[in-house]
Design an enzyme around this catalytic site. Structure first.
Site, PDB file in Angstrom:
ATOM      1  N   CYS A  99       0.819  -1.209   0.000  1.00  0.00           N
ATOM      2  CA  CYS A  99       0.000   0.000   0.000  1.00  0.00           C
ATOM      3  C   CYS A  99       0.855   1.262   0.000  1.00  0.00           C
ATOM      4  O   CYS A  99       0.400   2.329  -0.429  1.00  0.00           O
ATOM      5  CB  CYS A  99      -0.948   0.003   1.200  1.00  0.00           C
ATOM      6  SG  CYS A  99      -0.105  -0.118   2.790  1.00  0.00           S
ATOM      7  N   ASN A 100       2.087   1.161   0.474  1.00  0.00           N
ATOM      8  CA  ASN A 100       2.942   2.339   0.574  1.00  0.00           C
ATOM      9  C   ASN A 100       4.027   2.421  -0.483  1.00  0.00           C
ATOM     10  O   ASN A 100       4.697   3.451  -0.586  1.00  0.00           O
ATOM     11  CB  ASN A 100       3.605   2.397   1.958  1.00  0.00           C
ATOM     12  CG  ASN A 100       2.646   2.869   3.027  1.00  0.00           C
ATOM     13  OD1 ASN A 100       1.787   3.689   2.776  1.00  0.00           O
ATOM     14  ND2 ASN A 100       2.790   2.310   4.216  1.00  0.00           N
ATOM     15  N   GLN A 108       6.281  -5.613   9.138  1.00  0.00           N
ATOM     16  CA  GLN A 108       5.509  -6.276   8.076  1.00  0.00           C
ATOM     17  C   GLN A 108       6.239  -6.304   6.733  1.00  0.00           C
ATOM     18  O   GLN A 108       6.090  -7.234   5.942  1.00  0.00           O
ATOM     19  CB  GLN A 108       4.147  -5.594   7.895  1.00  0.00           C
ATOM     20  CG  GLN A 108       3.161  -5.837   9.016  1.00  0.00           C
ATOM     21  CD  GLN A 108       3.355  -4.865  10.170  1.00  0.00           C
ATOM     22  OE1 GLN A 108       4.253  -4.014  10.128  1.00  0.00           O
ATOM     23  NE2 GLN A 108       2.528  -4.969  11.195  1.00  0.00           N
ATOM     24  N   GLN A 168       6.654  -8.966   3.348  1.00  0.00           N
ATOM     25  CA  GLN A 168       6.207  -8.551   2.023  1.00  0.00           C
ATOM     26  C   GLN A 168       7.325  -8.690   0.988  1.00  0.00           C
ATOM     27  O   GLN A 168       7.083  -9.077  -0.151  1.00  0.00           O
ATOM     28  CB  GLN A 168       5.692  -7.109   2.089  1.00  0.00           C
ATOM     29  CG  GLN A 168       4.396  -6.987   2.881  1.00  0.00           C
ATOM     30  CD  GLN A 168       4.047  -5.554   3.246  1.00  0.00           C
ATOM     31  OE1 GLN A 168       4.926  -4.682   3.342  1.00  0.00           O
ATOM     32  NE2 GLN A 168       2.779  -5.290   3.475  1.00  0.00           N
ATOM     33  N   GLU A 180     -10.865   4.858  12.917  1.00  0.00           N
ATOM     34  CA  GLU A 180      -9.607   4.245  12.486  1.00  0.00           C
ATOM     35  C   GLU A 180      -8.675   3.983  13.670  1.00  0.00           C
ATOM     36  O   GLU A 180      -8.043   2.921  13.748  1.00  0.00           O
ATOM     37  CB  GLU A 180      -8.920   5.168  11.470  1.00  0.00           C
ATOM     38  CG  GLU A 180      -7.649   4.601  10.871  1.00  0.00           C
ATOM     39  CD  GLU A 180      -7.041   5.520   9.834  1.00  0.00           C
ATOM     40  OE1 GLU A 180      -5.827   5.419   9.600  1.00  0.00           O
ATOM     41  OE2 GLU A 180      -7.780   6.353   9.261  1.00  0.00           O
ATOM     42  N   THR A 181      -8.594   4.944  14.600  1.00  0.00           N
ATOM     43  CA  THR A 181      -7.725   4.767  15.766  1.00  0.00           C
ATOM     44  C   THR A 181      -8.191   3.590  16.611  1.00  0.00           C
ATOM     45  O   THR A 181      -7.381   2.788  17.089  1.00  0.00           O
ATOM     46  CB  THR A 181      -7.695   6.053  16.618  1.00  0.00           C
ATOM     47  OG1 THR A 181      -7.219   7.130  15.822  1.00  0.00           O
ATOM     48  CG2 THR A 181      -6.790   5.885  17.827  1.00  0.00           C
ATOM     49  N   ALA A 182      -9.497   3.481  16.810  1.00  0.00           N
ATOM     50  CA  ALA A 182     -10.045   2.371  17.595  1.00  0.00           C
ATOM     51  C   ALA A 182      -9.747   1.034  16.923  1.00  0.00           C
ATOM     52  O   ALA A 182      -9.395   0.049  17.595  1.00  0.00           O
ATOM     53  CB  ALA A 182     -11.547   2.549  17.772  1.00  0.00           C
TER      54      ALA A 182
END
EC number: 1.2.1.70
Length: 419
Positions: free
Chosen positions: A50-51, A114, A118, A190-192
């Protein structure tokens, strides 16, 4: 031959651009084979997350333009749109970059683990596609060894550098065994979700989510597990919870001192940990004055994150020293491989010349020529033949003022004279 690294990542392009050049897993094998088949690349590995999207190539030259053109064509994009976001590295810089990526030193979150998996997946995909040869097999094995050394010998991945992860680490320090703790997430954003994932990784089994709309809470629990509730049920949930992590968008506090006092009494003063990740606050500041209550705000955690980032940066410097050694070792291996090929070719050529001159001499003796004269001519012809190409090369180096080659030839001549 050159080793090239060509990529687009979170530092050079926005999400929408990165999405356009990403490779879906089901298309990766075709992409790898297509990249090799275009003729400029003999080995290739594609790392796509994704990055980042990165192409590692063994190329016939150091020119990255054909590979960038291929990347644009594969995704049906104008080459100018792709080229403006691309970075590229060559040979030792490319090797160093690959090892830094696999070690988490080039990640959005420094030291994140991660990316190692990958990169391994990318290598496995390339092997399956048939685009890994001897050079890249050794390169990626060296890369994995470097990344493991970084993990083992430095603390680059040990300290939490996200607020959500810091919150979970804090809970671990207060509650020795999180598997027995009951956790309540207030808010389902998102944080939760990030906190919930970290909690599950740390062994939390009892998880509840309270949100303004129960539907959103249910969406989160569908992903991470647990029970979903509305904020109307929050007061009753407090007494059942050991750890409360709150991250709503409420403009005013939603958990007050009175509610917590009631919960503490119901729990018979069993300790409670409150972590307020909201801005503005979700939890009244006065809650922190109560006995048996630990209250930490996002500012408290940000200080921890900043300190940990500094520690990771220091560890990253140590990691780069480790990587430099692995780069040097791999480069030395490549150079030795080249010297082996040269020596093999040189010896084969010398043996061929010797065999030709020997046959010529034996035929001359068989024809009745004077053996002493034949041997003299054999030695002369052998010397002339063996010296012809080196003599031509030394003359050319002199005309070109190639002092490095001249120094190498001089060293060789003096070495032979000493022997």
């Amino acid at each position: 031959m050159s080793i090239l690294a060509i990529g687009i990542n979170h530092t050079t392009a926005t999400v929408d651009v990165r999405e356009k050049v990403a490779f879906q897993p089901e298309h990766l094998e075709h992409a790898l084979q297509s990249l090799v088949q275009q003729g400029k690349v003999s080995e290739s590995v594609i790392v796509s997350t994704c990055n980042r999207t990165e192409l590692y190539c063994k190329a016939e030259s150091g020119d990255a333009a054909p590979i960038i053109q291929w990347l644009a064509n594969f995704h049906s994009l104008p080459v100018e749109q792709v080229a403006q976001h691309v970075y590229q590295h060559k040979d030792e810089q490319a090797i160093s970059h690959l090892m830094a990526v696999a070690s988490g030193l080039d990640s959005l979150v420094l030291g994140e683990p991660q990316i190692f998996g990958q990169v391994k997946d990318a290598y496995d995909a390339a092997r399956k596609a048939g685009t890994i040869g001897a050079l890249f097999d050794r390169l990626f094995q060296s890369t994995f060894a470097a990344a493991k050394n970084v993990r083992t010998d430095t603390s680059v991945g040990e300290n939490a550098v996200s607020v959500a992860f810091s919150a979970v680490n804090l809970a671990k320090h207060i509650f020795a065994d999180l598997s027995d703790a009951e956790v309540l997430l207030v808010g389902a954003g998102e944080t939760a979700e990030l906190a919930a994932r970290h909690l599950r990784e740390q062994g939390v089994r009892k998880l509840s989510v309270a949100n303004r709309t129960v539907a959103r809470a249910q969406e989160l629990t569908d992903v991470v597990g647990g029970e979903a509730y509305t904020l109307d049920q929050l007061k009753g949930l407090l007494s059942k919870s050991d750890i409360i992590i709150s991250s709503t968008a409420s403009p005013v506090p939603i958990i007050g001192k009175g509610w917590v006092e009631t919960a503490i009494k119901a729990r018979r003063h069993k300790p409670m940990l409150f972590i307020d990740l909201a801005v503005p606050r979700d939890i009244e500041e006065e809650v922190g004055t109560l006995n048996d209550v630990y209250l930490y705000t996002v500012d408290d955690l940000q200080k921890i994150v900043s300190k940990n980032l500094a520690q990771r940066e220091k560890a990253a410097a140590e990691a780069r020293t480790i990587i430099q050694q692995h780069v040097a070792d791999f480069t030395a291996w490549v150079q030795s491989l080249n010297s082996v090929d040269i020596l093999r070719e040189y010896r084969t050529q010398g043996q061929r010349i010797a065999n030709e001159q020997k046959e010529r001499a034996l035929n001359a003796i068989a024809a009745g020529r004077d053996p002493e004269e034949v041997i003299h001519q054999l030695a002369q012809r052998l010397a002339n033949t063996l010296m012809h190409k080196p003599t031509t090369a030394i003359q050319q180096a002199g005309r070109d003022n190639d002092i490095y080659s001249l120094a190498a030839y001089q060293k060789l001549i003096h070495h032979e004279a000493d022997e």
